[in-house]
Design an enzyme around this catalytic site. Structure first.
Site, PDB file in Angstrom:
ATOM      1  N   THR A  29     -15.467 -35.578 -23.236  1.00  0.00           N
ATOM      2  CA  THR A  29     -16.698 -36.375 -23.298  1.00  0.00           C
ATOM      3  C   THR A  29     -17.664 -36.118 -22.125  1.00  0.00           C
ATOM      4  O   THR A  29     -18.670 -36.816 -21.995  1.00  0.00           O
ATOM      5  CB  THR A  29     -16.357 -37.884 -23.347  1.00  0.00           C
ATOM      6  OG1 THR A  29     -15.538 -38.191 -22.211  1.00  0.00           O
ATOM      7  CG2 THR A  29     -15.624 -38.255 -24.616  1.00  0.00           C
ATOM      8  N   GLY A  37      -9.011 -44.016 -22.216  1.00  0.00           N
ATOM      9  CA  GLY A  37     -10.457 -43.989 -22.446  1.00  0.00           C
ATOM     10  C   GLY A  37     -10.996 -45.369 -22.805  1.00  0.00           C
ATOM     11  O   GLY A  37     -10.236 -46.312 -23.064  1.00  0.00           O
ATOM     12  N   TYR A  45     -21.450 -29.996 -25.700  1.00  0.00           N
ATOM     13  CA  TYR A  45     -20.645 -31.161 -26.112  1.00  0.00           C
ATOM     14  C   TYR A  45     -20.933 -31.503 -27.576  1.00  0.00           C
ATOM     15  O   TYR A  45     -20.020 -31.611 -28.396  1.00  0.00           O
ATOM     16  CB  TYR A  45     -20.958 -32.353 -25.199  1.00  0.00           C
ATOM     17  CG  TYR A  45     -20.496 -33.688 -25.742  1.00  0.00           C
ATOM     18  CD1 TYR A  45     -19.142 -34.035 -25.765  1.00  0.00           C
ATOM     19  CD2 TYR A  45     -21.422 -34.613 -26.248  1.00  0.00           C
ATOM     20  CE1 TYR A  45     -18.722 -35.262 -26.284  1.00  0.00           C
ATOM     21  CE2 TYR A  45     -21.014 -35.834 -26.754  1.00  0.00           C
ATOM     22  CZ  TYR A  45     -19.668 -36.154 -26.771  1.00  0.00           C
ATOM     23  OH  TYR A  45     -19.257 -37.367 -27.283  1.00  0.00           O
TER      24      TYR A  45
HETATM   25  N1  LIG Z   1     -18.898 -42.639 -24.339  1.00  0.00           N
HETATM   26  C1  LIG Z   1     -19.941 -42.506 -25.132  1.00  0.00           C
HETATM   27  O1  LIG Z   1     -21.071 -42.863 -24.774  1.00  0.00           O
HETATM   28  C2  LIG Z   1     -19.765 -41.929 -26.519  1.00  0.00           C
HETATM   29  C3  LIG Z   1     -20.909 -41.780 -27.324  1.00  0.00           C
HETATM   30  C4  LIG Z   1     -20.767 -41.253 -28.600  1.00  0.00           C
HETATM   31  C5  LIG Z   1     -19.522 -40.911 -29.071  1.00  0.00           C
HETATM   32  N2  LIG Z   1     -18.428 -41.048 -28.273  1.00  0.00           N
HETATM   33  C6  LIG Z   1     -17.133 -40.627 -28.801  1.00  0.00           C
HETATM   34  O2  LIG Z   1     -16.271 -41.745 -28.856  1.00  0.00           O
HETATM   35  C7  LIG Z   1     -14.932 -41.341 -28.567  1.00  0.00           C
HETATM   36  C8  LIG Z   1     -14.360 -42.211 -27.465  1.00  0.00           C
HETATM   37  O3  LIG Z   1     -15.231 -42.175 -26.348  1.00  0.00           O
HETATM   38  P1  LIG Z   1     -14.854 -42.909 -24.982  1.00  0.00           P
HETATM   39  O4  LIG Z   1     -16.140 -43.331 -24.355  1.00  0.00           O
HETATM   40  O5  LIG Z   1     -13.770 -43.909 -25.215  1.00  0.00           O
HETATM   41  O6  LIG Z   1     -14.285 -41.662 -24.170  1.00  0.00           O
HETATM   42  P2  LIG Z   1     -13.647 -41.627 -22.710  1.00  0.00           P
HETATM   43  O7  LIG Z   1     -13.631 -42.968 -22.093  1.00  0.00           O
HETATM   44  O8  LIG Z   1     -14.317 -40.497 -21.988  1.00  0.00           O
HETATM   45  O9  LIG Z   1     -12.149 -41.223 -23.025  1.00  0.00           O
HETATM   46  C9  LIG Z   1     -11.820 -39.953 -23.498  1.00  0.00           C
HETATM   47  C10 LIG Z   1     -10.310 -39.867 -23.557  1.00  0.00           C
HETATM   48  O10 LIG Z   1      -9.962 -38.541 -24.010  1.00  0.00           O
HETATM   49  C11 LIG Z   1      -8.887 -38.092 -23.205  1.00  0.00           C
HETATM   50  N3  LIG Z   1      -8.848 -36.637 -23.110  1.00  0.00           N
HETATM   51  C12 LIG Z   1      -9.829 -35.810 -22.694  1.00  0.00           C
HETATM   52  N4  LIG Z   1      -9.376 -34.537 -22.670  1.00  0.00           N
HETATM   53  C13 LIG Z   1      -8.071 -34.593 -23.072  1.00  0.00           C
HETATM   54  C14 LIG Z   1      -7.050 -33.629 -23.246  1.00  0.00           C
HETATM   55  N5  LIG Z   1      -7.259 -32.326 -22.999  1.00  0.00           N
HETATM   56  N6  LIG Z   1      -5.842 -34.038 -23.668  1.00  0.00           N
HETATM   57  C15 LIG Z   1      -5.595 -35.343 -23.917  1.00  0.00           C
HETATM   58  N7  LIG Z   1      -6.508 -36.308 -23.762  1.00  0.00           N
HETATM   59  C16 LIG Z   1      -7.744 -35.933 -23.350  1.00  0.00           C
HETATM   60  C17 LIG Z   1      -9.132 -38.693 -21.839  1.00  0.00           C
HETATM   61  O11 LIG Z   1      -7.943 -38.696 -21.112  1.00  0.00           O
HETATM   62  P3  LIG Z   1      -7.921 -38.797 -19.499  1.00  0.00           P
HETATM   63  O12 LIG Z   1      -8.194 -40.238 -19.217  1.00  0.00           O
HETATM   64  O13 LIG Z   1      -6.579 -38.339 -19.143  1.00  0.00           O
HETATM   65  O14 LIG Z   1      -9.017 -37.887 -19.024  1.00  0.00           O
HETATM   66  C18 LIG Z   1      -9.623 -40.086 -22.210  1.00  0.00           C
HETATM   67  O15 LIG Z   1      -8.546 -40.955 -22.388  1.00  0.00           O
HETATM   68  C19 LIG Z   1     -14.997 -39.842 -28.266  1.00  0.00           C
HETATM   69  O16 LIG Z   1     -14.693 -39.129 -29.434  1.00  0.00           O
HETATM   70  C20 LIG Z   1     -16.448 -39.611 -27.920  1.00  0.00           C
HETATM   71  O17 LIG Z   1     -16.866 -38.280 -28.234  1.00  0.00           O
HETATM   72  C21 LIG Z   1     -18.521 -41.574 -27.030  1.00  0.00           C
END
Ligand SMILES: NC(=O)c1ccc[n+]([C@@H]2O[C@H](COP(=O)([O-])OP(=O)(O)OC[C@H]3O[C@@H](n4cnc5c(N)ncnc54)[C@H](OP(=O)(O)O)[C@@H]3O)[C@@H](O)[C@H]2O)c1
Length: 287
Positions: A61, A10, A124
């Site tokens: 996400t 991620g 979500y």
């Molecule tokens: N992106 C945003 O704009 C945003 C905004 C607010 C808060 N956040 C929070 O910040 C955190 C990090 O966000 P990010 O943008 O880095 O997220 P991201 O790029 O979407 O990455 C999410 C990660 O979670 C993994 N994942 C999803 N389902 C899974 C499962 N069943 N088992 C194991 N791994 C799983 C994914 O693995 P795969 O690669 O294998 O799918 C990916 O590595 C999250 O908690 C998110 O809710 C994000």
């Protein structure tokens, strides 16, 4: 201190890897090693690795897809988090868990404080909020929740990269201009997380962290175009027109205003968030 990071591919996980202090040897856990939709796998890996610090940057996400598969979102964003918190409580470990501005309904007009009333608009946000409640119920003394928003980076897919692609492909773009928030460069957030781990600053509670300032998606798109042109990442300028949320319907409702007040965490770590535009320039230079 042994550190286990849930998430490997991620945006934030890769940014944690990019910014890792030289003396830290965290173990990154990918989906193949532990599927977070299976709570037993979470407990098993924790009991096997016995980390002293868990950092959870994995999550379900896909905001719109969560409307179709709320149970999957709930397993990953609530039940897996509950298992992590239970382990932290039982073993006296520290637990840093990432959450989102989508726990708020967006009706406030001033930056949200960590203690403000929550009220998510979609599945979500609901699943992330349930994860927060689960963690604080199971391990209030061991959980640090960091809510962030509008995350982008050179890794994975995100708004900045999508805009750059569309600006190359299209002659004109319409971008939502009635949702306001703060873009957050994942690298800056990762550095803040390492600051906590590296300087023994762990303090249980709820915190917020985004880049400084706030804008609408349309203003962000215009800034991306301007900075990308200056950085030589785009060769032509196209009109970017403001549209409303109504003009661009999505399965999940989004908060109209989700600016977060970062002061509590800024005070704890002794770092002020970087202005969003400065981080945008940095990201474009690293792309
Ligand atoms: N992106 C945003 O704009 C945003 C905004 C607010 C808060 N956040 C929070 O910040 C955190 C990090 O966000 P990010 O943008 O880095 O997220 P991201 O790029 O979407 O990455 C999410 C990660 O979670 C993994 N994942 C999803 N389902 C899974 C499962 N069943 N088992 C194991 N791994 C799983 C994914 O693995 P795969 O690669 O294998 O799918 C990916 O590595 C999250 O908690 C998110 O809710 C994000």
């Amino acid at each position: 201190m042994s550190i286990l990071i849930f998430g490997s591919s991620g945006q934030l996980a890769q940014s944690l890897r990019d910014t890792k202090p030289a003396d830290k040897r965290p173990t990154f856990i990918d989906r193949d090693t532990c599927d977070l939709s299976d709570p037993d796998q979470v407990t098993t890996i924790l009991e096997k690795k016995k980390p002293e610090l868990i950092i959870n940057v994995a999550g379900y996400t896909a905001v719109d897809k969560a409307e179709e598969e709320p149970q999957q979102a709930q397993l990953v964003n609530e039940e897996a988090v509950r298992c992590m918190a239970k382990y932290a409580h039982a073993r006296g470990a520290q637990f840093i868990h990432l959450s989102t501005d989508f726990v708020f309904d967006g009706t406030k007009q001033t930056p949200y404080l960590p203690g403000d009333a929550t009220g998510s608009l979609g599945e979500y946000g609901q699943s992330k909020l349930a994860g927060e409640f689960a963690a604080l119920k199971e391990a209030p003394e061991s959980t640090m929740i960091i809510r962030t928003a509008w995350v982008y980076s050179e890794h994975g897919s995100n708004f900045v990269k999508t805009m750059l692609r569309l600006m190359r492909e299209r002659d004109e773009l319409g971008v939502v201009d009635d949702q306001r928030g703060a873009p957050t460069y994942a690298r800056g957030l990762a550095e803040t997380i390492w600051q906590i781990a590296d300087h023994d600053l762990f303090t249980a509670g709820i915190y917020h962290w985004t880049d400084a300032g706030n804008i609408t998606w349309c203003e962000f798109a215009k800034a991306i175009q301007k900075e990308a042109l200056e950085a030589g990442r785009l060769s032509k300028s196209i009109p970017i027109n403001p549209i409303t949320t109504e003009d661009y319907p999505t399965p999940a409702a989004r908060p109209a205003y989700s600016v977060l007040d970062n002061n509590k965490l800024a005070k704890l770590v002794g770092i002020e968030p970087t202005p969003w535009r400065q981080n945008l320039k940095l990201m474009l230079s690293r792309l």
